[in-house]
Write a protein that holds these residues in place. Sequence first.
Motif, PDB file in Angstrom:
ATOM      1  N   PRO A  99       0.791  -1.236   0.000  1.00 27.00           N
ATOM      2  CA  PRO A  99       0.000   0.000   0.000  1.00 27.00           C
ATOM      3  C   PRO A  99       0.821   1.285   0.000  1.00 27.00           C
ATOM      4  N   ALA A 100       1.823   1.384   0.887  1.00 29.18           N
ATOM      5  CA  ALA A 100       2.595   2.623   1.002  1.00 29.18           C
ATOM      6  C   ALA A 100       3.377   2.908  -0.277  1.00 29.18           C
ATOM      7  N   VAL A 101       3.973   1.861  -0.854  1.00 33.59           N
ATOM      8  CA  VAL A 101       4.741   2.018  -2.098  1.00 33.59           C
ATOM      9  C   VAL A 101       3.805   2.391  -3.243  1.00 33.59           C
ATOM     10  N   ALA A 102       2.670   1.686  -3.323  1.00 38.20           N
ATOM     11  CA  ALA A 102       1.719   1.930  -4.408  1.00 38.20           C
ATOM     12  C   ALA A 102       1.138   3.338  -4.346  1.00 38.20           C
ATOM     13  N   MET A 103       0.923   3.846  -3.130  1.00 39.74           N
ATOM     14  CA  MET A 103       0.379   5.205  -2.997  1.00 39.74           C
ATOM     15  C   MET A 103       1.337   6.250  -3.549  1.00 39.74           C
ATOM     16  N   ARG A 104       2.643   6.001  -3.393  1.00 40.96           N
ATOM     17  CA  ARG A 104       3.637   6.934  -3.945  1.00 40.96           C
ATOM     18  C   ARG A 104       3.715   6.803  -5.460  1.00 40.96           C
ATOM     19  N   GLN A 105       3.610   5.581  -5.950  1.00 37.54           N
ATOM     20  CA  GLN A 105       3.746   5.339  -7.387  1.00 37.54           C
ATOM     21  C   GLN A 105       2.474   5.667  -8.164  1.00 37.54           C
ATOM     22  N   LYS A 106       1.327   5.600  -7.484  1.00 41.33           N
ATOM     23  CA  LYS A 106       0.038   5.823  -8.149  1.00 41.33           C
ATOM     24  C   LYS A 106      -0.773   6.883  -7.397  1.00 41.33           C
ATOM     25  N   PRO A 107      -0.339   8.130  -7.456  1.00 43.42           N
ATOM     26  CA  PRO A 107      -1.014   9.180  -6.678  1.00 43.42           C
ATOM     27  C   PRO A 107      -2.441   9.480  -7.129  1.00 43.42           C
ATOM     28  N   LYS A 108      -2.828   8.993  -8.325  1.00 43.18           N
ATOM     29  CA  LYS A 108      -4.189   9.220  -8.802  1.00 43.18           C
ATOM     30  C   LYS A 108      -4.957   7.907  -8.939  1.00 43.18           C
ATOM     31  N   ALA A 109      -4.581   6.940  -8.074  1.00 38.91           N
ATOM     32  CA  ALA A 109      -5.312   5.670  -8.032  1.00 38.91           C
ATOM     33  C   ALA A 109      -6.714   5.910  -7.488  1.00 38.91           C
ATOM     34  N   SER A 110      -7.639   5.035  -7.817  1.00 37.96           N
ATOM     35  CA  SER A 110      -9.053   5.240  -7.473  1.00 37.96           C
ATOM     36  C   SER A 110      -9.289   5.387  -5.974  1.00 37.96           C
ATOM     37  N   ILE A 111      -8.606   4.576  -5.151  1.00 38.87           N
ATOM     38  CA  ILE A 111      -8.834   4.664  -3.706  1.00 38.87           C
ATOM     39  C   ILE A 111      -8.298   5.980  -3.140  1.00 38.87           C
ATOM     40  N   ILE A 112      -7.237   6.509  -3.725  1.00 29.83           N
ATOM     41  CA  ILE A 112      -6.687   7.796  -3.268  1.00 29.83           C
ATOM     42  C   ILE A 112      -7.627   8.931  -3.665  1.00 29.83           C
ATOM     43  N   VAL A 113      -8.134   8.873  -4.880  1.00 30.89           N
ATOM     44  CA  VAL A 113      -9.055   9.912  -5.349  1.00 30.89           C
ATOM     45  C   VAL A 113     -10.347   9.901  -4.529  1.00 30.89           C
ATOM     46  N   SER A 114     -10.908   8.702  -4.290  1.00 27.83           N
ATOM     47  CA  SER A 114     -12.183   8.631  -3.573  1.00 27.83           C
ATOM     48  C   SER A 114     -12.031   9.057  -2.119  1.00 27.83           C
ATOM     49  N   THR A 115     -10.908   8.703  -1.484  1.00 24.82           N
ATOM     50  CA  THR A 115     -10.666   9.126  -0.103  1.00 24.82           C
ATOM     51  C   THR A 115     -10.445  10.634  -0.040  1.00 24.82           C
ATOM     52  N   SER A 116      -9.765  11.179  -1.046  1.00 23.33           N
ATOM     53  CA  SER A 116      -9.523  12.624  -1.095  1.00 23.33           C
ATOM     54  C   SER A 116     -10.823  13.417  -1.214  1.00 23.33           C
ATOM     55  N   LEU A 117     -11.838  12.834  -1.850  1.00 24.13           N
ATOM     56  CA  LEU A 117     -13.137  13.507  -1.958  1.00 24.13           C
ATOM     57  C   LEU A 117     -13.748  13.728  -0.575  1.00 24.13           C
ATOM     58  N   VAL A 118     -13.525  12.763   0.329  1.00 21.33           N
ATOM     59  CA  VAL A 118     -14.018  12.904   1.707  1.00 21.33           C
ATOM     60  C   VAL A 118     -13.227  13.983   2.429  1.00 21.33           C
ATOM     61  N   LYS A 119     -11.916  13.974   2.255  1.00 24.23           N
ATOM     62  CA  LYS A 119     -11.056  14.971   2.888  1.00 24.23           C
ATOM     63  C   LYS A 119     -11.447  16.387   2.463  1.00 24.23           C
ATOM     64  N   LYS A 120     -11.765  16.558   1.196  1.00 24.16           N
ATOM     65  CA  LYS A 120     -12.102  17.879   0.661  1.00 24.16           C
ATOM     66  C   LYS A 120     -13.535  18.300   0.979  1.00 24.16           C
ATOM     67  N   GLY A 121     -14.311  17.381   1.569  1.00 22.96           N
ATOM     68  CA  GLY A 121     -15.692  17.698   1.883  1.00 22.96           C
ATOM     69  C   GLY A 121     -16.629  17.578   0.703  1.00 22.96           C
ATOM     70  N   ILE A 122     -16.140  17.004  -0.395  1.00 20.31           N
ATOM     71  CA  ILE A 122     -16.966  16.814  -1.592  1.00 20.31           C
ATOM     72  C   ILE A 122     -17.854  15.587  -1.416  1.00 20.31           C
ATOM     73  N   ALA A 123     -17.355  14.590  -0.690  1.00 16.74           N
ATOM     74  CA  ALA A 123     -18.126  13.386  -0.358  1.00 16.74           C
ATOM     75  C   ALA A 123     -18.233  13.261   1.158  1.00 16.74           C
ATOM     76  N   ASP A 124     -19.301  12.596   1.611  1.00 15.96           N
ATOM     77  CA  ASP A 124     -19.499  12.375   3.047  1.00 15.96           C
ATOM     78  C   ASP A 124     -18.832  11.097   3.532  1.00 15.96           C
ATOM     79  N   ALA A 125     -18.596  10.168   2.617  1.00 12.44           N
ATOM     80  CA  ALA A 125     -18.006   8.882   2.997  1.00 12.44           C
ATOM     81  C   ALA A 125     -17.396   8.228   1.772  1.00 12.44           C
ATOM     82  N   ASN A 126     -16.517   7.283   2.046  1.00 11.29           N
ATOM     83  CA  ASN A 126     -15.852   6.518   0.984  1.00 11.29           C
ATOM     84  C   ASN A 126     -16.142   5.030   1.182  1.00 11.29           C
TER      85      ASN A 126
END
Length: 334
Positions: free
Chosen positions: A77-104
């Motif tokens: 996970p940690a390596v993949a997050m660095r190599q794939k910064p626009k992976a689906s799980i990172i994008v969907s979690t970021s939507l919650v962080k930004k307040g665009i989504a209520d949950a992931n």
Amino acid sequence: MTTTERIYRIAVDAMGGDNAPSEVIAGAIDASSNSDISIQLVGVPKLLEPELAKYSIDDKSLIVIPAENHISENEHPAVAMRQKPKASIIVSTSLVKKGIADANVSMGSSGATMAAAAIILGTLNGIERPAIGGPLLGFSPNMVILDAGANVDCKPSQLLSFAIMGEIFSKYVYKIPNPRVALLSVGSEDEKGNKQVKETSAILKTTNLNFIGNVEANDLMHNPADVVVCDGFVGNILMKLTEGLGGEISKYLKSKLSAKLNSNDLSDLSNEIYNMHNIAESRGGGPLFGVNGVSIIGHGKAKSATVSRAIQTAKWCVEIDLVSKLKSGLSSIK
């Protein structure tokens, strides 16, 4: 005067799981039929579009958020997050962080989902590591077990934090005034257990938690405690053994009772046995405890109905304001 119905915005990792994206999309569309749920489907557009073309979709209830790729189960996970910064799980979690989504919600890699939540959303004050938890057994439907797989190696201090979060969840969600907290061990006596269990037991005895000592796995069907604590290695084995038993007992009953019960009664009984042993699947997934946002981890083998239920579970966690309850409970414990 009419009140405006709240819309729950749920980000769904469309690329996560063994049956993605087809089953994830089908489940998301089913959930979006509820007037109070809006889906943000996150994935690689060229892979989602052929599946989405099979449905008539209301643009207000489901939108596509593009991602470039996804993180698979066999990637660190940690390596993949660095190599794939626009992976689906990172994008969907970021939507919650930004307040665009209520949950992931994700049916993908548990490790990647947890890492994304911990790094992007952050952990709650006083929590070292997030944990996966919730009821696992239909015979004890309100008994919270954690960790169920997020942390395979745990220090006693981390098990203490799991106990605290489980107690808060039990108190606020199940309305149990003074939840009984226990450690899962190989014997109920204090001297039983490995070093980790014994050291954790000594710590729990010094807290104001209602710690009742050790419980054994064979007693879990009888609701011996309201919160049962173990590391994620033990918890995940327990969960998968229970799920496997449910499936096999269900099949066994069908073969033995097919000549004695009509097909509808037999199907109802078989499904009931299966669901009692597969609580996580019957609810779609469980919340990641200890992160500053709602993140639901589902089963990798999930089909559309399970995905839909996971989205409903995400909505429920937002509805009861689970994160705020955990924050409040943690702040009151020294």
